[in-house]
Design an enzyme around this catalytic site. Structure first.
Site, PDB file in Angstrom:
ATOM      1  N   HIS A   1     -34.119 -96.751 -58.790  1.00 15.37           N
ATOM      2  CA  HIS A   1     -34.713 -96.416 -60.089  1.00 15.37           C
ATOM      3  C   HIS A   1     -35.903 -95.491 -59.918  1.00 15.37           C
ATOM      4  O   HIS A   1     -36.533 -95.447 -58.852  1.00 15.37           O
ATOM      5  CB  HIS A   1     -35.155 -97.680 -60.829  1.00 15.37           C
ATOM      6  CG  HIS A   1     -36.311 -98.387 -60.154  1.00 15.37           C
ATOM      7  ND1 HIS A   1     -36.139 -99.210 -59.054  1.00 15.37           N
ATOM      8  CD2 HIS A   1     -37.642 -98.381 -60.419  1.00 15.37           C
ATOM      9  CE1 HIS A   1     -37.313 -99.680 -58.680  1.00 15.37           C
ATOM     10  NE2 HIS A   1     -38.253 -99.185 -59.482  1.00 15.37           N
TER      11      HIS A   1
ATOM     12  N   HIS B   1     -36.641 -95.032 -56.087  1.00 15.20           N
ATOM     13  CA  HIS B   1     -36.890 -95.980 -55.000  1.00 15.20           C
ATOM     14  C   HIS B   1     -36.117 -97.268 -55.226  1.00 15.20           C
ATOM     15  O   HIS B   1     -35.581 -97.509 -56.314  1.00 15.20           O
ATOM     16  CB  HIS B   1     -38.399 -96.229 -54.812  1.00 15.20           C
ATOM     17  CG  HIS B   1     -39.115 -96.627 -56.057  1.00 15.20           C
ATOM     18  ND1 HIS B   1     -39.552 -95.704 -56.982  1.00 15.20           N
ATOM     19  CD2 HIS B   1     -39.451 -97.830 -56.546  1.00 15.20           C
ATOM     20  CE1 HIS B   1     -40.139 -96.327 -57.972  1.00 15.20           C
ATOM     21  NE2 HIS B   1     -40.085 -97.632 -57.755  1.00 15.20           N
TER      22      HIS B   1
ATOM     23  N   ARG C   1     -49.708-102.546 -57.548  1.00 18.41           N
ATOM     24  CA  ARG C   1     -49.324-101.177 -57.897  1.00 18.41           C
ATOM     25  C   ARG C   1     -50.242-100.593 -58.956  1.00 18.41           C
ATOM     26  O   ARG C   1     -50.526-101.248 -59.956  1.00 18.41           O
ATOM     27  CB  ARG C   1     -47.889-101.136 -58.413  1.00 18.41           C
ATOM     28  CG  ARG C   1     -47.380 -99.722 -58.589  1.00 18.41           C
ATOM     29  CD  ARG C   1     -45.944 -99.719 -59.068  1.00 18.41           C
ATOM     30  NE  ARG C   1     -45.895 -99.479 -60.489  1.00 18.41           N
ATOM     31  CZ  ARG C   1     -44.827 -99.729 -61.252  1.00 18.41           C
ATOM     32  NH1 ARG C   1     -43.731-100.239 -60.722  1.00 18.41           N
ATOM     33  NH2 ARG C   1     -44.849 -99.472 -62.532  1.00 18.41           N
TER      34      ARG C   1
ATOM     35  N   ASP D   1     -39.534 -95.019 -61.869  1.00 21.85           N
ATOM     36  CA  ASP D   1     -40.303 -95.913 -62.736  1.00 21.85           C
ATOM     37  C   ASP D   1     -40.418 -95.374 -64.161  1.00 21.85           C
ATOM     38  O   ASP D   1     -40.625 -94.171 -64.382  1.00 21.85           O
ATOM     39  CB  ASP D   1     -41.713 -96.125 -62.170  1.00 21.85           C
ATOM     40  CG  ASP D   1     -41.695 -96.991 -60.912  1.00 21.85           C
ATOM     41  OD1 ASP D   1     -40.753 -97.778 -60.744  1.00 21.85           O
ATOM     42  OD2 ASP D   1     -42.644 -96.857 -60.110  1.00 21.85           O
TER      43      ASP D   1
HETATM   44  O1  LIG Z   1     -41.937-103.767 -54.308  1.00 23.60           O
HETATM   45  C1  LIG Z   1     -41.663-102.626 -53.934  1.00 23.60           C
HETATM   46  O2  LIG Z   1     -41.572-102.309 -52.769  1.00 23.60           O
HETATM   47  C2  LIG Z   1     -41.444-101.542 -54.954  1.00 23.60           C
HETATM   48  C3  LIG Z   1     -41.323-102.117 -56.305  1.00 23.60           C
HETATM   49  C4  LIG Z   1     -41.147-101.066 -57.354  1.00 23.60           C
HETATM   50  O3  LIG Z   1     -40.072-100.705 -57.711  1.00 23.60           O
HETATM   51  C5  LIG Z   1     -42.338-100.453 -57.924  1.00 23.60           C
HETATM   52  O4  LIG Z   1     -43.455-100.850 -57.581  1.00 23.60           O
HETATM   53  O5  LIG Z   1     -42.190 -99.559 -58.756  1.00 23.60           O
HETATM   54 FE   LIG Z   2     -40.293 -99.099 -59.182  1.00 24.52          FE
END
Ligand SMILES: O=C(O)CCC(=O)C(=O)O
Ligand SMILES: [Fe+2]
Length: 280
Positions: free
Chosen positions: A98, A254, A269, A100
């Site tokens: 995906h 990702h 994040r 984001d």
């Molecule tokens: O937990 C992760 O490594 C990535 C998760 C994810 O898709 C994001 O933080 O946008």
């Molecule tokens: Fe993500």
């Protein structure tokens, strides 16, 4: 003055950066060098950066205004930093290729992810370059994708049955759906700064290519999703505690591998707001 070292990790994308302390404010040279590296390598990795949520938000804010996520919980007192904690959050939707928040009119520019607590094994994250994927398409297919648009829908990754299990969650989920109706983005996107062209459909949120018939759309999307995530267009990061990743969400997808349960994994994040995608 510190000197930044940039080590590319593959031809498609990814570079490791050393020689900078992300807990400290960046000077202009450092900020610009990191931005240039991001444009070129699309995802950057920094080892051994024990940053707190405030420092993480400050680092991310060098590159734009920060976004507050509608569903995931935030760090108390630092709402720009969201918490991905398998003990509290359903993160299964991240175990899917995906980009984001492409359900927003202006999806994120990028995000800064910090590894706080990791399982003993597993929990890697992969990124794929939409630029490398686009460039590898045949000229006739590239030509066909020009001018096409696709629908992106929040509900595809945040289905009611998983994200609305309590009455409060249901009310929040319904309000988020109302605020984020399905919308369209170009199927290929021009990077607003580098001018490079990237594939811009993702399995997480893209439901349909608008100008094609249902069956055409289904087959072409299937082909594009599979093509975009071929191993040679990806990089896989094996996290260590206090690693930081910073990706350009305008040209990458990702996938967070869900292969470590029942161990706990905690990530923070910070998300940088982006602009409206266009193709030119
Ligand atoms: O937990 C992760 O490594 C990535 C998760 C994810 O898709 C994001 O933080 O946008
Ligand atoms: Fe993500």
């Amino acid at each position: 003055m510190s000197h930044l070292t940039i080590t590319p990790l593959s031809s498609a994308l990814g570079a490791q950066i050393s020689g900078v302390d992300l807990a400290q404010p960046l000077n202009v040279e450092q900020r610009d060098a990191i931005e240039q590296a991001l444009l070129k390598h699309q995802v950057l990795f920094f080892r051994d950066q024990p940053i707190n949520p405030r420092q993480q938000a400050h680092f991310a804010a060098n590159f734009g205004d920060l976004h507050i996520h509608p569903i995931y919980p935030n760090v108390p007192g630092q709402p720009e930093v969201l918490i991905l904690d398998t003990a509290h959050t359903d993160v299964r939707d991240n175990a899917l290729w995906h980009t984001d928040v492409t359900f927003l009119p202006a999806p994120a520019l990028g995000a800064v992810l910090s590894a706080k607590q990791l399982p003993a094994f597993g929990g890697d994250t992969l990124w794929a370059s939409g630029i490398a994927a686009y460039e590898a398409l045949s000229p006739p297919l590239k030509a066909m994708l020009q001018g096409l648009t696709a629908t992106h829908d929040f509900v595809k990754s945040f289905p009611r049955e998983r994200f609305a299990t309590t009455p409060e969650d249901l009310a929040q989920w319904e309000a988020t759906c109302q605020k984020n109706p399905p919308l369209s983005h170009p199927v290929i996107r021009t990077h607003p700064v580098s001018g490079r062209t990237s594939l811009f459909v993702n399995e997480g949120f893209t439901t349909r290519i608008n100008e094609l018939s249902d069956s055409e759309s289904e087959v072409i999307l299937k082909l594009l999703f599979a093509h975009a995530t071929r191993p040679e267009f990806t990089i896989r990061w094996r996290w260590q505690t206090n690693d930081v990743a910073f990706w350009d969400n305008r040209v990458t997808q990702h996938f967070a591998v869900d292969d470590y349960r029942p161990a706990r994994r905690v990530m923070h994040r910070a998300t940088v707001m982006g602009d409206v995608p266009f193709f030119r």
